[in-house]
Structures are given as C-alpha cells and as structure tokens.
Write a protein that holds these residues in place. Structure first.
Motif, mmCIF file in Angstrom:
data_model
loop_
_atom_site.group_PDB
_atom_site.id
_atom_site.type_symbol
_atom_site.label_atom_id
_atom_site.label_comp_id
_atom_site.label_asym_id
_atom_site.label_seq_id
_atom_site.Cartn_x
_atom_site.Cartn_y
_atom_site.Cartn_z
ATOM 1 N N THR A 38 101.667 19.679 75.824
ATOM 2 C CA THR A 38 100.892 18.552 75.645
ATOM 3 C C THR A 38 100.270 18.506 74.454
ATOM 4 N N GLU A 39 99.554 17.483 74.068
ATOM 5 C CA GLU A 39 99.037 17.254 72.764
ATOM 6 C C GLU A 39 97.663 17.988 72.914
ATOM 7 N N ARG A 40 97.075 18.122 71.739
ATOM 8 C CA ARG A 40 95.618 18.915 71.716
ATOM 9 C C ARG A 40 94.532 18.120 72.352
ATOM 10 N N ALA A 41 93.475 18.965 72.559
ATOM 11 C CA ALA A 41 92.169 18.802 73.018
ATOM 12 C C ALA A 41 91.267 18.649 71.972
ATOM 13 N N PHE A 42 89.979 17.813 72.128
ATOM 14 C CA PHE A 42 89.072 17.685 71.155
ATOM 15 C C PHE A 42 87.635 17.612 71.784
ATOM 16 N N ILE A 43 86.836 18.510 71.259
ATOM 17 C CA ILE A 43 85.431 18.558 71.675
ATOM 18 C C ILE A 43 84.663 17.685 70.835
ATOM 19 N N GLY A 44 84.069 16.611 71.287
ATOM 20 C CA GLY A 44 83.122 15.712 70.580
ATOM 21 C C GLY A 44 81.587 15.907 70.850
ATOM 22 N N LEU A 45 80.618 15.150 69.970
ATOM 23 C CA LEU A 45 79.356 15.314 70.518
ATOM 24 C C LEU A 45 78.827 13.869 70.422
ATOM 25 N N ALA A 46 77.723 13.666 71.542
ATOM 26 C CA ALA A 46 77.016 12.538 71.440
ATOM 27 C C ALA A 46 75.555 12.960 71.641
ATOM 28 N N GLU A 47 74.596 12.120 71.128
ATOM 29 C CA GLU A 47 73.161 12.558 71.368
ATOM 30 C C GLU A 47 72.568 11.338 71.858
ATOM 31 N N SER A 48 71.232 11.717 72.600
ATOM 32 C CA SER A 48 70.592 10.860 73.181
ATOM 33 C C SER A 48 68.964 11.280 73.065
ATOM 34 N N ASP A 49 68.180 10.172 72.711
ATOM 35 C CA ASP A 49 66.734 10.492 73.008
ATOM 36 C C ASP A 49 66.048 10.685 74.361
ATOM 37 N N ASP A 50 66.694 10.036 75.359
ATOM 38 C CA ASP A 50 66.006 9.906 76.703
ATOM 39 C C ASP A 50 67.256 9.673 77.769
ATOM 40 N N LEU A 51 67.556 10.663 78.663
ATOM 41 C CA LEU A 51 68.594 10.478 79.360
ATOM 42 C C LEU A 51 68.342 9.465 80.553
ATOM 43 N N GLU A 52 67.189 8.823 80.992
ATOM 44 C CA GLU A 52 66.938 7.818 81.784
ATOM 45 C C GLU A 52 67.939 6.704 81.171
ATOM 46 N N SER A 53 67.529 6.508 79.854
ATOM 47 C CA SER A 53 68.263 5.163 79.142
ATOM 48 C C SER A 53 69.879 5.238 79.342
ATOM 49 N N ASN A 54 70.282 6.340 79.428
ATOM 50 C CA ASN A 54 71.863 6.382 79.152
ATOM 51 C C ASN A 54 72.515 5.781 77.874
#
Length: 528
Positions: free
Chosen positions: A181-197
């Motif tokens: 199967t094709e490759r996997a990727f690891i990405g990154l996301a950032e947040s200032d406040d988890l409550e806000s989603n």
C-alpha cells in the motif's frame, strides 16, 4: 454377679478415658481488616457500551470507542484525542481524530472531532512523490485514507498535534496481494487553546520513505519484506532537558526511528536531506534483515527522578495479542536496554512487559491493551498510562465483542530500581489512605503474566494472614513498608495502592498490587 459386672464397667470406663484425645488448643482467631474507603462511590458505566454505541448517543459514550489515545492538559481539563475508530464505524462521516475531555480522568465528555477533512497537502505530496518514482507513476485521484494515532504536546504557549494519515491504496494495481500500500504521512497542526478546537495545519513533518532495498511489489499476501524502511505513523514527541526536540515514530517496517526537529517549526531541520528520515532506536529480531518486526506505537518520556528516557513499545497484533514493553536509555537516540541488559536498539526482545491480555475471575477480562500514551499530572507528579482495551473475541451476547474498545487510564508507579509498573485496575480517583499492616489482612487474586500470544492470563489466590504468614498459592512471610507502600513476600516486591475493583458486582474500592518478577513479568493483584 452384680459385683463382677460393676468391676467390668469400671475397667471399660478407665480404658475409655485413657484413649480420649485431649481438647485441641484453640487457634488464634484470624483477624479482619478494618473497613477502607467503604463509602466510596466510583464510576458505574458499563464496559459493554454496544447499546449506546451510535453517533446519536455519543453524549453517553464517556470512554467508549477509544483507540490509540493521546492526552494533554489545557486549563482545568485533560483532552484526549485518538485514531478514527469506533464500534460499527459510528464515527464515519463526522470528521477525523475524535476527542473528549475530563477534569478528573474518570468522567469524560465527548466533544466531536478535531479535523473536518483531510488536509489538501496529503494528496499533493502523495502524487508529487509518485511522479518522482522510477518509472513515474500516475496520480491517485481519490485516495483512500486512514487517520491514525496522533500525539499532542504543549510546547511553550502552543499545542502541537502530530497526526498520522495513511494512504491505503495499493501503490500499483488494485490488490494488496501483489503490491504494497501507499505511503503514510505524519503532519503537524497547532492550536493556542484546546477548548476552541481551532487548528492551524502546518503540513508534512515526515513520510514513509523507501531505501531501495525492496520493490513495491509483493509475491503474495505472505510476503512481509516491506518496501518502506520506516513507516511514518505513530508519532511521539519529546523535548529533552537540553532543549532538543525529537520525533519518535515507526511501525513494523524496520523498527522505530528518531528524528531531531527544529524547535521553531516542529519539523526536521532539512526534511529533504534526511538519510532514511532518522536513525533507528529500537527493533525486534535481526534488524539488518528483518523488515517486518512486530512492534510499533513508540511512546517516549524522560523521568528526571531516574535520569532515563523510557521508550514504551507495543508488541504483536492489536486485536488480541497486543502487549506493552519498555526499555530505557540515558541518551535520546539510545542504545535502549531492557531490565535484563538486552540491547533493544539492536533488536533484542524487550523486557519488562507492562501489560498483556488478562482476566480476573468473574469477568471477561481485556485484550489488545497497548499503544499507550504516558502523561504526568504536573501538580501531583503522578504518572499515568492510557490505552484502549478490547473485549475478548466471542463474548456471549455481544455481537463482534472484540470490536468493543474501551478507553482505559491506569496509574503508573516506579520500582525501587527505576522501572515503571502499571497498576492492574483502571483509575477511579479512589482516595489514598495511610497504610498499616492490618489493612493488608485478607485474600487476594494475583496474575503473574507469562508472555503467551493471544492468550489471556488468569489468576490464582493467596492470603496474607494477620500473623505475618502467607497461604494459598504463595507461601512464606510478608512485610509492609507503610511509608513507601511496598509489600514484600519472599524476594517479590509489590507496590500497594488504594484502587477500584471493576470486576466485582457491585464495584468497590479495594487495595491493588503491582510488581515485576526478576525476569520482567508483570504481577497484578487485588484484594478480594
């Protein structure tokens, strides 16, 4: 005649008196333990949540439908994120990376999903890499995706969320019998406040990369000589005491890798110039030739009290056999060693084992207990182990019982020689009372876990008597270090804590025990 009969009766009576055994000395009455946390009321939610498993009933889930959790604290709440997985695929069509929150690690509120759609860069990166292959491969217009095993950490004032997205299409053709199967990727996301989603996606961190030693074709479904060297899933992130940032990742394909990151970006310093996208820090078997190593889900922490990095690993397949191992090192890139001195970086079998399929009496028990996250309450210093547990296959009255995945949080304690042990019962916020010898008197269940593939370990019983003796399946004398909460029986040591008996009916607070044999086998016990 009467005289002779009287003499005979006298002789018989004397003979009878001479053979009567004296009354035995009464044994000291076995003393009872005083009541302990007898009025504690713990969680009552059912482990069989199939009746409330639908998306429409998600407000009742609590810890139902959890797989591969990762946990971070924001404000007054712990937030738990996870792989896209649920009983009956109830999450389908509702976004990706489900999450929930809790103030006490016991009662959890399901909030929804972190991402609405797959980030656009995944398809772009996939097809860009396909075009660069020799010979070039045509683009995949509508890839099939899996959303797996995120990792969340607070870095400064931001939360960094490393996530796995796997393209499950075959590289060529339509069958995984003839193509990887094709490759996997690891990405990154950032947040200032988890409550806000509210998340700002930062794109790719690393992806599965071939090293040219294998082709992407497979001779058949039993050909496990993987095309990619490191499989870019299961990220774990750590900042060292020196301030270095590292990503630890990998699954099955050639072992576990570590790659250093730029603290400013959360990505490798020179993404396109990395050789094999990191260095291997753990493997299983002959790491030079074995490209399918039956280990995954690395989780890494640093314990400043012991001075070691601890690398937690999941062994074997996830539905039943999953079990957790741990190795440690004084250096982030290893070598990592087990309790017996084995070199895990070079592929030796890792001990101690911390979790394994098990079953206390009166219950179905749990299997598939691994792919953990390890986190610490910064206020109390308490460490925790969280993972899913699955019900065994074929539980009567439950359709597809092995697909029932309950999130589980357990306390971690530390042995005198600096190894972690996982407490046998799930965390329920039971008050920790002072220990004394009389609290220990009574009967216990004990599971000493042998490593047996897809086999639940079962319990025996022993008794701690008030005179200091041990009876039942264990024998000898026992003693208690009341200050440290350590029970000693012969050469075995158990950490003793107040816990919660989830298997009895009704559930109740009780004492729980956890320890390791000299070989690194977990010993789990509870007072009945």
């Amino acid at each position: 005649m009467i005289y002779l009969i009287a003499i005979a009766l006298f002789v018989v009576a004397c003979d009878s008196d001479s053979v009567v055994d004296p009354e035995p000395e009464p044994k000291p009455e076995e003393k009872e333990s005083p009541p302990r946390n007898e009025h504690f009321v713990g969680p009552g939610y059912s482990d069989n949540y199939t009746s409330i498993s639908s998306w429409a009933q998600r407000d009742q889930w609590n810890l139902a439908n959890v797989h591969d959790p990762t946990i971070a604290k924001s404000g007054d709440y712990y937030y738990m994120y996870q792989t896209d997985a649920s009983y009956g695929n109830a999450h389908d069509g509702h976004g990706h990376f489900p999450y929930r929150r809790s103030q006490d690690l016991v009662n959890w509120e399901f909030l929804g999903t972190a991402f609405e759609t797959v980030p656009a860069w995944v398809k772009d990166s996939l097809n860009s890499k396909r075009a660069q292959m020799t010979p070039p491969l045509s683009p995949i217009d509508n890839p099939d995706y899996g959303y797996w095993a995120p990792c969340i950490r607070k870095v400064g004032n931001k939360y960094r969320f490393y996530y796995s997205i796997v393209v499950t299409n075959p590289i060529v053709g339509s069958s995984t019998e003839t193509s990887w199967t094709e490759r996997a990727f690891i990405g990154l996301a950032e947040s200032d406040d988890l409550e806000s989603n509210v998340w700002e996606d930062k794109g790719m961190v690393v992806c599965s990369v071939p090293d040219g030693l294998e082709t992407y074709t497979r001779t058949n479904g039993n050909d496990w000589s993987g095309y990619f060297k490191f499989n870019a899933i299961d990220p774990s992130f750590i900042v060292t005491p020196e301030g270095e940032h590292w990503l630890i990742y990998g699954s099955w394909h050639s072992g576990i890798a570590a790659v250093q990151l730029d603290p400013e970006t959360g990505k490798p310093f020179k993404l396109e110039e990395l050789e094999d996208y990191g260095v291997r820090i753990a493997g299983r078997g002959n790491v030079a030739t074995n490209r399918w190593q039956a280990l995954e889900a690395p989780e890494i922490i640093y314990n400043e009290e012991t001075g070691y990095y601890y690398l937690f690993l999941a062994y074997d397949e996830l539905s039943v056999a999953y079990n957790t191992r741990v190795a440690r090192s004084e250096n982030i890139t290893g070598p990592y060693y087990g309790i017996n001195g084995a070199n895990i970086t070079n592929g030796d079998e890792c001990w101690p084992m911390l979790t394994h399929p098990y079953k206390f009496s009166g219950s179905n028990g749990w299997v598939g207990i691994s792919h953990c996250c390890i986190f610490r309450d910064t206020e109390t210093g308490q460490w925790y182990f969280s993972s899913q547990g699955r019900l065994p296959e074929g539980v009567a009255g439950i359709n597809a019982s092995n697909a029932v995945m309950m999130g589980q949080v357990r306390a971690i304690e530390w042995t005198e020689d600096g190894w972690p042990v996982v407490m046998p019962e799930r965390y329920a916020a039971v008050p920790q009372l002072e220990l004394a010898d009389d609290a220990m008197w009574g009967t216990y269940e004990l599971i000493t876990m042998n490593y047996e593939y897809q086999t639940q370990q079962t319990s025996t019983t022993f008794k701690l008597n008030s005179d200091g003796s041990v009876s039942g399946t264990m024998s000898g004398q026992w003693s208690l270090n009341t200050e440290e909460g350590i029970l000693t029986i012969g050469n075995l040591k158990f950490i003793v804590r107040d816990g919660y008996d989830w298997e009895t009916s009704p559930r109740k607070a009780t004492l729980v025990l956890s320890g390791l044999t000299a070989q690194g086998q977990p010993m789990w016990g509870k007072k009945l």
